[in-house]
Scaffold this motif. Sequence first.
Motif, PDB file in Angstrom:
ATOM      1  N   SER A  20      33.380  38.403  37.896  1.00  0.00           N
ATOM      2  CA  SER A  20      34.222  39.580  38.679  1.00  0.00           C
ATOM      3  C   SER A  20      35.047  40.213  37.756  1.00  0.00           C
ATOM      4  CB  SER A  20      34.882  38.760  39.770  1.00  0.00           C
ATOM      5  OG  SER A  20      35.691  39.715  40.528  1.00  0.00           O
ATOM      6  N   ILE A  21      35.822  39.504  36.938  1.00  0.00           N
ATOM      7  CA  ILE A  21      36.689  40.339  35.944  1.00  0.00           C
ATOM      8  C   ILE A  21      35.979  40.885  34.809  1.00  0.00           C
ATOM      9  CG2 ILE A  21      38.187  39.854  33.895  1.00  0.00           C
ATOM     10  CD1 ILE A  21      38.963  37.037  35.278  1.00  0.00           C
ATOM     11  N   LEU A  22      34.781  40.620  34.404  1.00  0.00           N
ATOM     12  CA  LEU A  22      33.862  41.347  33.297  1.00  0.00           C
ATOM     13  C   LEU A  22      33.427  42.656  34.171  1.00  0.00           C
ATOM     14  CD1 LEU A  22      32.131  38.766  31.491  1.00  0.00           C
ATOM     15  CD2 LEU A  22      33.988  40.053  30.543  1.00  0.00           C
ATOM     16  N   LYS A  23      33.196  42.593  35.536  1.00  0.00           N
ATOM     17  CA  LYS A  23      32.566  43.822  36.351  1.00  0.00           C
ATOM     18  C   LYS A  23      33.714  44.498  36.481  1.00  0.00           C
ATOM     19  CE  LYS A  23      28.106  43.392  36.771  1.00  0.00           C
ATOM     20  NZ  LYS A  23      27.457  44.253  36.259  1.00  0.00           N
ATOM     21  N   GLY A  24      35.099  44.488  36.319  1.00  0.00           N
ATOM     22  CA  GLY A  24      36.161  45.260  36.806  1.00  0.00           C
ATOM     23  C   GLY A  24      36.991  45.084  37.866  1.00  0.00           C
ATOM     24  N   ALA A  28      41.479  39.174  42.180  1.00  0.00           N
ATOM     25  CA  ALA A  28      42.017  39.602  43.714  1.00  0.00           C
ATOM     26  C   ALA A  28      40.944  39.970  44.508  1.00  0.00           C
ATOM     27  CB  ALA A  28      43.142  40.538  43.362  1.00  0.00           C
ATOM     28  N   ALA A  29      39.896  40.660  43.959  1.00  0.00           N
ATOM     29  CA  ALA A  29      38.924  41.097  44.824  1.00  0.00           C
ATOM     30  C   ALA A  29      38.107  39.947  45.514  1.00  0.00           C
ATOM     31  CB  ALA A  29      37.848  42.088  44.010  1.00  0.00           C
ATOM     32  N   LEU A  30      38.167  38.746  44.836  1.00  0.00           N
ATOM     33  CA  LEU A  30      37.610  37.551  45.497  1.00  0.00           C
ATOM     34  C   LEU A  30      38.184  36.968  46.475  1.00  0.00           C
ATOM     35  CD1 LEU A  30      36.145  36.188  41.999  1.00  0.00           C
ATOM     36  CD2 LEU A  30      34.956  37.343  43.831  1.00  0.00           C
ATOM     37  N   LEU A  31      39.487  37.075  46.779  1.00  0.00           N
ATOM     38  CA  LEU A  31      40.453  36.368  47.552  1.00  0.00           C
ATOM     39  C   LEU A  31      40.395  37.237  49.100  1.00  0.00           C
ATOM     40  CD1 LEU A  31      43.493  35.708  45.323  1.00  0.00           C
ATOM     41  CD2 LEU A  31      41.268  34.218  45.701  1.00  0.00           C
ATOM     42  N   ASN A  32      39.917  36.708  49.913  1.00  0.00           N
ATOM     43  CA  ASN A  32      39.554  37.234  51.464  1.00  0.00           C
ATOM     44  C   ASN A  32      39.627  36.197  52.295  1.00  0.00           C
ATOM     45  OD1 ASN A  32      38.335  38.324  53.759  1.00  0.00           O
ATOM     46  ND2 ASN A  32      38.149  40.362  52.360  1.00  0.00           N
ATOM     47  N   PRO A  33      40.699  36.128  53.100  1.00  0.00           N
ATOM     48  CA  PRO A  33      40.800  34.839  53.913  1.00  0.00           C
ATOM     49  C   PRO A  33      39.870  35.081  55.384  1.00  0.00           C
ATOM     50  CG  PRO A  33      43.059  35.809  53.477  1.00  0.00           C
ATOM     51  CD  PRO A  33      42.128  36.773  52.911  1.00  0.00           C
ATOM     52  N   ALA A  34      39.550  36.292  55.736  1.00  0.00           N
ATOM     53  CA  ALA A  34      38.541  36.302  56.654  1.00  0.00           C
ATOM     54  C   ALA A  34      37.046  36.037  56.112  1.00  0.00           C
ATOM     55  CB  ALA A  34      38.395  37.689  57.214  1.00  0.00           C
ATOM     56  N   ALA A  35      36.747  36.209  54.971  1.00  0.00           N
ATOM     57  CA  ALA A  35      35.377  35.880  54.596  1.00  0.00           C
ATOM     58  C   ALA A  35      35.500  34.447  54.429  1.00  0.00           C
ATOM     59  CB  ALA A  35      35.203  36.499  53.173  1.00  0.00           C
ATOM     60  N   ILE A 190      29.389  36.940  48.731  1.00  0.00           N
ATOM     61  CA  ILE A 190      29.550  36.142  47.700  1.00  0.00           C
ATOM     62  C   ILE A 190      29.719  34.781  47.759  1.00  0.00           C
ATOM     63  CG2 ILE A 190      30.931  35.812  45.628  1.00  0.00           C
ATOM     64  CD1 ILE A 190      31.035  39.057  45.480  1.00  0.00           C
ATOM     65  N   TYR A 191      30.730  34.507  48.693  1.00  0.00           N
ATOM     66  CA  TYR A 191      31.059  33.391  49.162  1.00  0.00           C
ATOM     67  C   TYR A 191      29.797  32.498  49.608  1.00  0.00           C
ATOM     68  CZ  TYR A 191      36.003  34.096  49.262  1.00  0.00           C
ATOM     69  OH  TYR A 191      37.427  34.373  48.747  1.00  0.00           O
TER      70      TYR A 191
END
Length: 247
Positions: A20-24, A28-35, A190-191
């Motif tokens: 996720s970091i290498l893709k830019g 933070a983009a991976l943190l999603n409570p709803a998901a 992703i999850y």
Amino acid sequence: MDIFSLIGLVLAGVAVIGGSILKGSGVAALLNPAAFVIVVVGTFASICLHTPMSVFMHAIKMVRLVFAPPRSDLNEIIEKVVSWSQIARKDGLLGLEKVIEQESGEFERKGIQLLVDGTGPEAIRQILEVDVSVKEHRDLQGAKVFESMGIYSPTLGIIGAVLGLMSVMQHLDDPSHLGTGIAAAFVATIYGIGFANLLLLPVSAKLKAAIQEQVQVKEVLIEGFLAIAHGENPRNIETRLKGYLHH
């Protein structure tokens, strides 16, 4: 401690977060409570409906086998069986009575006790094979809990993505939120896929391998007990049991 399993767990985290970091996208983009709620809570909800509580609790207890598998050295086990056969050959089957207290394994103690009691070879086989079959069946049920969760998880990830896209479609009048909304929708996917393929399915496979190894150890012991019951020569017993080492 199984270092290889620990390495796999760490690399799984590195693969997702590092990717996720290498893709830019960033962490933070991976943190999603709803998901998280849809995928993780939904997966546990599915397995609660799928599995009896006793099986689920047994599966949770089995997780330790992934990182701390039981030590089973077949060479050491064969040496023990040969030593028992030597005692039986020298002092008779009753001579094995003193060995029972020295053994820590319940299966080993049970087999030796059957020998001491003068149980026939066929009866010994039937009694011990029932023990092995029941234990294997229960453990495989536990391993399949994680396999089932690995099947449900990606589907719930898709459900989360669809729900996220539905939310985006309801706010098409606000283009500034479309990009972030679509990205958040795919976090659920992703999850779901990551949870299944980087954790649940590998854990299930590792548990099945550990179960199979335990079954093989008990098969060696059963063959040893039967050979002792038949009064076979210790050298012949050793030669026969060493055939398991080639597999």
